[in-house]
Design an enzyme around this catalytic site. Structure first.
Site, mmCIF file in Angstrom:
data_model
loop_
_atom_site.group_PDB
_atom_site.id
_atom_site.type_symbol
_atom_site.label_atom_id
_atom_site.label_comp_id
_atom_site.label_asym_id
_atom_site.label_seq_id
_atom_site.Cartn_x
_atom_site.Cartn_y
_atom_site.Cartn_z
ATOM 1 N N ASP A 193 -2.056 -11.786 4.784
ATOM 2 C CA ASP A 193 -3.503 -11.709 4.957
ATOM 3 C C ASP A 193 -4.032 -13.222 5.399
ATOM 4 O O ASP A 193 -4.915 -13.268 6.081
ATOM 5 C CB ASP A 193 -4.267 -11.109 3.732
ATOM 6 N N ARG B 13 -5.339 -9.005 14.420
ATOM 7 C CA ARG B 13 -5.729 -10.412 14.134
ATOM 8 C C ARG B 13 -4.955 -11.479 14.881
ATOM 9 O O ARG B 13 -5.286 -12.567 14.823
ATOM 10 C CB ARG B 13 -5.378 -10.374 12.596
ATOM 11 N N GLN C 153 0.766 -1.083 0.024
ATOM 12 C CA GLN C 153 -0.111 0.020 0.126
ATOM 13 C C GLN C 153 0.835 1.361 -0.020
ATOM 14 O O GLN C 153 0.599 2.326 -0.801
ATOM 15 C CB GLN C 153 -0.868 0.156 1.199
HETATM 16 C C1 S3P Z 1 -2.843 -4.695 0.072
HETATM 17 C C2 S3P Z 1 -1.691 -4.636 0.809
HETATM 18 C C3 S3P Z 1 -1.452 -5.454 2.065
HETATM 19 C C4 S3P Z 1 -2.652 -6.288 2.438
HETATM 20 C C5 S3P Z 1 -4.033 -5.649 1.970
HETATM 21 C C6 S3P Z 1 -4.005 -5.239 0.624
HETATM 22 C C7 S3P Z 1 -2.766 -4.004 -0.954
HETATM 23 O O1 S3P Z 1 -1.322 -4.520 3.189
HETATM 24 O O2 S3P Z 1 -2.398 -6.529 3.913
HETATM 25 O O3 S3P Z 1 -4.950 -6.449 2.613
HETATM 26 O O4 S3P Z 1 -3.618 -4.074 -1.954
HETATM 27 O O5 S3P Z 1 -1.889 -3.252 -1.470
HETATM 28 P P1 S3P Z 1 0.077 -3.599 3.393
HETATM 29 O O6 S3P Z 1 0.682 -3.318 2.062
HETATM 30 O O7 S3P Z 1 -0.270 -2.387 4.257
HETATM 31 O O8 S3P Z 1 1.129 -4.435 3.989
#
Ligand code: S3P
Length: 427
Positions: free
Chosen positions: A315, A346, A169
């Site tokens: 996840d 979690r 993200q």
């Molecule tokens: C996601 C990245 C992950 C994941 C989330 C979706 C994404 O989070 O846990 O469900 O779509 O980029 P982080 O990048 O914060 O680890």
């Protein structure tokens, strides 16, 4: 809402396609909104989080309409997103909020991003700090640590940044900021996280280099409209795969699912536990490998999961702890402290709820320790407003002795609206 899950003891077989991958659906909408011309998206996830992204992008001037079973997105192209008239509510979606922060750092006027109580507790310094280092004018509650975030038009410059924790993200937020502002961005992660944004951008002709832990967006680029058939969601598939491997005589085959290596950690770990799981790539979609996964009821043994294996299975690790209750010996999951910063903590909540079902599981600072095998027993368990916790507990309930009452359920639509229709067994 309460859901009563009855255990399923007779053999079952399921062949299914998964809904469009959530991570890819968010990115397809963002890139469509940033592209010049029309983009056609099919198989988009209908989950609540993805609808939240769609609503926010509309508020920024993207036009998104349904056409047949797909969606057509007309973006702002070479222009900037419009100044939103309202606060943008990202609900419980971290991906929506963090990716929007990147786009709006190079946007027009003033924007305010907020979310529900769980999202307002999640860490935001990880995007506020690098965006500020890029010249963005961005503020957040608690000295920039929490949403709401406020972004004011500014001019961005090139960024070189080392991410303290692996995060797709954050990486995507910064790449989209660089793309929208037309400035280079060079990032280094401590461990590789999912690389959907990088693959899609490369497939769309954006000058982006990926070597080991480094990602570089090297020059300004304009996106053109594109077509994308969103591959199925491997994180959704994981629940059905887990249900199959835990139940003798069960068998599942999932078609058309993303097999991005950054998402396959769960299947790799199951295989190490002795599970009969197979997969194969059949084709690519915008740089994303797509194929099938098959799994069946298996004799399982405990596994040790180290920090470097966490990002590709992040996840799914609570679900892996559920599977581990059926495995012979000890399962240790280490280096997964990020699980405490998701829709709920979690680690803590999974341990508390699985213990109610008789699991031998211990909470650790950054993970879980599970001893097995244990025959779980039906109990009343709570879902803590978290879609993945609800679905993990439902899978646990399927192989328990006696019915399980899921209290405060009804969140699976956040990522996997079809879950309760596809899960075998009676409710
Ligand atoms: C996601 C990245 C992950 C994941 C989330 C979706 C994404 O989070 O846990 O469900 O779509 O980029 P982080 O990048 O914060 O680890």
């Amino acid at each position: 809402m309460r859901i009563l899950v009855q255990p399923e003891t007779s053999p079952w077989e399921l062949r299914a396609r998964m809904p469009g991958d959530k991570s890819l659906s968010h990115r397809a909408l963002f890139l469509g909104a940033m592209a010049e011309g029309e983009s056609v998206l099919t198989g988009l996830s209908e989950s609540r989080d993805v609808r939240t992204t769609l609503r926010c992008l509309r508020a920024l001037g993207a036009r998104v309409r349904r056409e047949g079973s797909g969606w057509v997105v007309s973006g702002w192209g070479r222009l900037c997103p419009s100044e939103p008239e309202q606060v943008l509510d990202c609900g419980g979606s971290g991906t929506t909020l963090r990716l929007l922060a990147g786009v709006l750092a190079a946007g027009r006027g003033l924007s305010v991003l907020t979310g529900d109580s769980s999202l307002r507790r999640r860490p935001m310094a990880r995007v506020v700090q690098p965006l500020s280092a890029m010249g963005a004018r961005v503020w957040g509650r608690g000295e920039g640590r929490l949403a709401p975030l406020v972004l004011q038009q500014g001019s961005l410059h090139a960024l070189e940044w080392e991410l303290p924790v692996p995060s797709a993200q954050v990486k995507s937020c910064l790449l989209l900021a660089g793309l929208q502002a037309g400035v280079p961005v060079a990032l280094r992660e401590p461990l590789p996280s999912r690389d959907h944004t990088e693959r899609m951008l490369q497939a769309l002709g954006v000058p982006l280099e990926q070597t080991g832990l480094d990602v570089r967006l090297t020059a300004p680029a304009n996106l053109g409209g594109f077509s994308f058939a969103v591959p199925g969601d491997p994180s959704a598939a994981a629940f059905l795969v887990a249900a199959a491997v835990m139940n003798p005589g069960a068998r599942v085959r999932i078609e058309g699912v993303s097999l991005n290596p950054g998402r396959l950690g769960f299947c790799e770990l199951l295989r190490r536990m002795g599970a009969q799981v197979r997969w194969a790539v059949t084709h690519e979609e915008l740089g994303e490998p797509v194929g099938w996964i098959e799994a069946c009821g298996s004799e399982l043994r405990g596994v040790e999961v180290q920090a470097d294996e966490v990002p590709a299975a992040l996840d799914e690790l609570p679900l892996l702890a559920v599977v581990a209750t059926r495995a012979w010996g000890r399962t240790q999951i280490r280096g997964a402290g990020e699980l405490r910063h998701k829709e709920c903590d979690r680690i803590h909540h999974l341990v508390v709820e699985l213990r109610r079902m008789g699991a031998c599981i211990r909470e650790q600072a950054e993970g879980f320790e599970v001893e097995g095998p244990v025959r779980l027993r039906g109990a009343a368990v709570r879902c803590h407003g978290d879609h993945r916790l609800e679905m993990s507990l439902a899978v646990a309930a399927l192989s328990a002795a006696g019915p399980t009452r899921l209290l405060g359920a009804g969140y699976s639509h956040v990522s996997f609206p079809e879950f309760w229709d596809l899960l075998p067994g009676r409710r």
